[in-house]
Write an enzyme that holds these catalytic residues in place. Sequence first.
Site, mmCIF file in Angstrom:
data_model
loop_
_atom_site.group_PDB
_atom_site.id
_atom_site.type_symbol
_atom_site.label_atom_id
_atom_site.label_comp_id
_atom_site.label_asym_id
_atom_site.label_seq_id
_atom_site.Cartn_x
_atom_site.Cartn_y
_atom_site.Cartn_z
ATOM 1 N N GLU A 333 0.818 -1.211 0.000
ATOM 2 C CA GLU A 333 0.000 0.000 0.000
ATOM 3 C C GLU A 333 0.855 1.266 0.000
ATOM 4 O O GLU A 333 0.581 2.222 -0.732
ATOM 5 C CB GLU A 333 -0.954 0.006 1.198
ATOM 6 C CG GLU A 333 -1.958 -1.134 1.222
ATOM 7 C CD GLU A 333 -2.754 -1.277 -0.064
ATOM 8 O OE1 GLU A 333 -2.855 -0.307 -0.839
ATOM 9 O OE2 GLU A 333 -3.268 -2.374 -0.317
ATOM 10 N N HIS A 418 -5.072 -5.752 -11.018
ATOM 11 C CA HIS A 418 -4.452 -6.712 -10.100
ATOM 12 C C HIS A 418 -4.006 -7.970 -10.832
ATOM 13 O O HIS A 418 -3.096 -8.672 -10.378
ATOM 14 C CB HIS A 418 -5.430 -7.086 -8.981
ATOM 15 C CG HIS A 418 -5.801 -5.927 -8.110
ATOM 16 N ND1 HIS A 418 -6.886 -5.132 -8.358
ATOM 17 C CD2 HIS A 418 -5.202 -5.423 -7.007
ATOM 18 C CE1 HIS A 418 -6.957 -4.181 -7.428
ATOM 19 N NE2 HIS A 418 -5.947 -4.341 -6.596
#
Length: 520
Positions: A333, A418
Amino acid sequence: MKARRSPALSSVALALLTLALAPLSAHADKANAEGRALGHIKNFPGYSLDDNDQAYSLRDIVVDADGSEHVRFDRKYKGLRVIGGDMIVRSDRNGTLVEMRRTLTRAPKAELKPAIKQGQALQAAKAALGGDANGQSPELVIYARGDMPVLAWDVLVVGEDADGTPFEKHAIVSADTGNLLDNWNDIHTAAANGTGKSLYSGNVVLTTNSVTGGYELRDPSRGSTYTINMKNKSQGGTIFTDTDNIWGNNLTSDTASAAVDAQYGTALTWDYYKIVHGRNGIANDGKGAYNRVHYNRSYANAYWSDSCFCMTYGDGDGRSLRALVSIDVAGHEMTHGVTSRSANLTYSGESGGLNEATSDIFGTMVEFYANNANDAGDYLIGEKVMISKAFLRNMMKPSADGASADCWYSGLGSLDVHYSSGPANHWFYLLAEGTNSSLGASPTCVAGNTRVATGSGSLSGIGRDAAAKIWYRALTVKMTSSTNYAGARAAAISAANDLYGAGSTQSNAVAAAWSAVGVN
């Protein structure tokens, strides 16, 4: 609705001379680097695609040890922001131009008379993506991620996905037809000196801040990074405090346990980037990001938000996912923040896949850097937080998750970011470890338009540290916002040449690993 895939763009490397990194003798003057770079843009319009209608704003400056300068600019055309128009100007220690790197293929020449008005663009964006403008007006821009720059509206719509993840989506609406040209989300998700008693990493040392009556979970030594308790809500939250400087109990029964993991992961990521790559914080400005844990109820995801400069972690749904605060998720992140402050890879198409892969790569590197026996380094993403499966993603064979691609193929850019990250993750593993590492065998890709690797080629790795340094340099001084897989190959080879020399073992290995995942 899926974003329309932009035509493939290859990074333009306009080499004017060969420069090898040399020992420091005269460090470049950052204060004058911008002016020198702007001079090169004006003096070499054939390389920069400059004309009198264009202007530039500084995004970042990187100066090598030998004084070489890499100055990154965003571009405007007749006062309008050019999406995909960013550029890196590289000069040697004497201020001589070495190269310019861009993905813009043609100079903007668009007419500035929109047939579609603001209100129409907003309605088109809401119909396509949902959400609401939240009081923000659409911005007239030049959209240049395709072959021909066109006039468009950048419409920001905000809302919440079905799983509770907030979104901040940019809809790029043609100002001529009202069609949706592209879209991406500014919320970047993951698929999914006190003592801290964490959920996943055992008992760890935390640097905290003394306050009246005890301590708060804030790290003054790392940009004042801190962690707040959202108390299963989506707004508000308060910083964690404690009276004895012992945080958590290794169990979910204490809300501070997850906070320990988040704060520990943030500290590790900060240290990794600073010690290994010389980066002082996510934005390289010494300022810390912050964490929000226990977000919403049964929220089974984690995300980075550039607008708050923060990480947000859910507790999981208890069926497929636990609390998403493991080391590699934290590193993943925070790396989205590093990317946004450097190459700013747009979160759609192939550039979006490269954005996600970059977070997986450096999330993995942070996990190895941690050297924590409770969460040993590996090439699996999110293995600690999974309940029903073994991992979120697998860099050795990305297709093992049932959705990611092992190999580049012509339709890759249409996948969710992703899953289009797979070939870059696969490339990094092959570059670092080779095909037959003790950590696991990794197949190569064979000729043909296939997304699953079935080959048995043999590659030797150069080591994960060297591979990471190459990819970090490619990210920070070679790639631009619209870089695709072909451009990433060129950027990584150029970065390896800078660090280790053209024709070096490392540079040849970079090229071989890209070929092994179908990027030639």
